[in-house]
Each structure stands twice: as C-alpha cells, then as structure tokens.
Design a protein around this motif. Sequence first.
Motif, short mmCIF file in Angstrom:
data_model
loop_
_atom_site.label_atom_id
_atom_site.label_comp_id
_atom_site.label_asym_id
_atom_site.label_seq_id
_atom_site.Cartn_x
_atom_site.Cartn_y
_atom_site.Cartn_z
N VAL A 126 52.87 84.42 78.37
CA VAL A 126 53.34 83.06 78.60
C VAL A 126 53.03 82.62 80.03
O VAL A 126 52.72 83.42 80.90
N SER A 175 47.61 82.09 68.40
CA SER A 175 48.64 81.25 69.03
C SER A 175 49.80 81.07 68.07
O SER A 175 49.61 80.90 66.86
N LYS A 226 52.06 76.30 70.08
CA LYS A 226 51.36 76.81 71.26
C LYS A 226 49.86 76.68 71.08
O LYS A 226 49.35 76.53 69.96
N TYR A 252 49.23 73.96 68.30
CA TYR A 252 50.10 73.06 69.06
C TYR A 252 50.83 72.07 68.16
O TYR A 252 51.99 71.74 68.36
N GLU A 289 49.40 79.61 76.38
CA GLU A 289 50.12 80.81 75.95
C GLU A 289 49.44 81.39 74.72
O GLU A 289 49.01 80.66 73.82
#
Length: 233
Positions: free
Chosen positions: A114, A158, A162, A183, A215
């Motif tokens: 992160v 991911s 993210k 995301y 991340e």
Amino acid sequence: MAFIVLLLISSCLIHNVFTKDKPDCNLERAELERYVENLVETKLGEKAASRDKEMAILKERLQHAERRYQEQRSIIEALSKDKMPPMSPSKRNLFPDAGSPIGFMACVSPPDLVNLGDKHIILFDKVITNTGGAYHGHTGIFIAPTKGLYEFYLTAMSMPGKHQYLSFVKDGTVISYLYPDAYSSSASVETAGNQWVVELDQGSEVWIQTYVAGEIHGNCFTTFSGFLISEME
C-alpha cells in the motif's frame, strides 16, 4: 558536623552561666579543635576514596572503549582487504555462475503493498526459484550474468477499488507497462499480465516499478519471473 561543633560550644557557655567558678573552656576548645580536625580529615579521606573509586571506574570504561575501537578498526581493515576488484572489460569474471542455466520466479508475499509512490521498485521478496542466482530478492532487481536473449513474465493483481500502473524497466529505461485496474469494481479483483523478450548485456539490470502511486495485492498473487533463452556473443 556543624551540629556537633555547635553543641560543644553551647555546653561550654552553659557551664559558664550556671557555675560560680570560672571554668577553663580552653581544654574543651582544644578538644573541639582536635575533634573538628579529625572529622575533617575523615571526611576528606572518604571523599578522596570515593573520587579514586570513580576514577578507577572511568579508567576501566575508557580502556574498554579503546579495546572496542581497536576491534572495530581491525574488522574494517579486514573487510577492506576483501573488497571486490574494480570493474574491468572482462565482466564474466564477476559472475561465477555465468554459463549455467539462468531462471527465477519470485512473488510479493505480504497481503498488500500500500501507499506505493511513483517509481517505487516492487520487491518480489519470496524467491521460489533462482537458478544461477541472477535475481536479488532483497532489491527486486535481476542482473544478467551473461549477454543473451531473455524472457520475462509479470502477473499483478489489484483488490476491489484499487489499481496500479506498473513499468517493466531495463537499465533505467521503461520498456512498457502493465495495469491491473479494479478501481471501479466493488466486488471483484483484477489481474493483468505481460511478457517481454529482451536482449541484455552482461551486468544489465531489469526490474518492475510503479508508474504512478497506487496499491497492489500480494499473497503471491503478484509474481515476476524470467529466464535466459540463449547466450549471445
């Protein structure tokens, strides 16, 4: 000590007041002076002994520090003698495993990486295979032990919400990118992969780094691997 001196003086004065005959306080005064002298000598002796003890302790500490300094200096001198020779045109001598099979596979073992910033080298810390010892798990960098044609693979994951842009870098130059993008998802992960075939000189370096902040998911779902296809003159 002051209390005792005062007590002796007071006793002499009281004796003068309540007795008709004039007592001779000279004797008491002489005794008082001797007592005070003895008391002062005793106190000075105790202070001197305490000071001598403190000096002995400080001297011992100083000697110990000097011994430690000499030991550290000897270690540094020994390490200086064992330094690697300067780089020379014959780089092959710096890679004792040159000519042997070259191949590695490593993964990101923490659950997540992160707060990654821009141009952050990804550390694939769990080394699964490292034949030839060309991949360095403590830095995340692959160093080619011989000139040749190499193939590399990267798979990155991911978690929901993210994302992370990643770059494949050769000798400080970005070759191409990888983008696992979850995301906009609230329930599913996203995995992306890529493959590269590149020519490397002996001593060339290859690594994976971030392109922008983000991340990525670990737990060995994000992996990096590569191997030597063939040597080149």
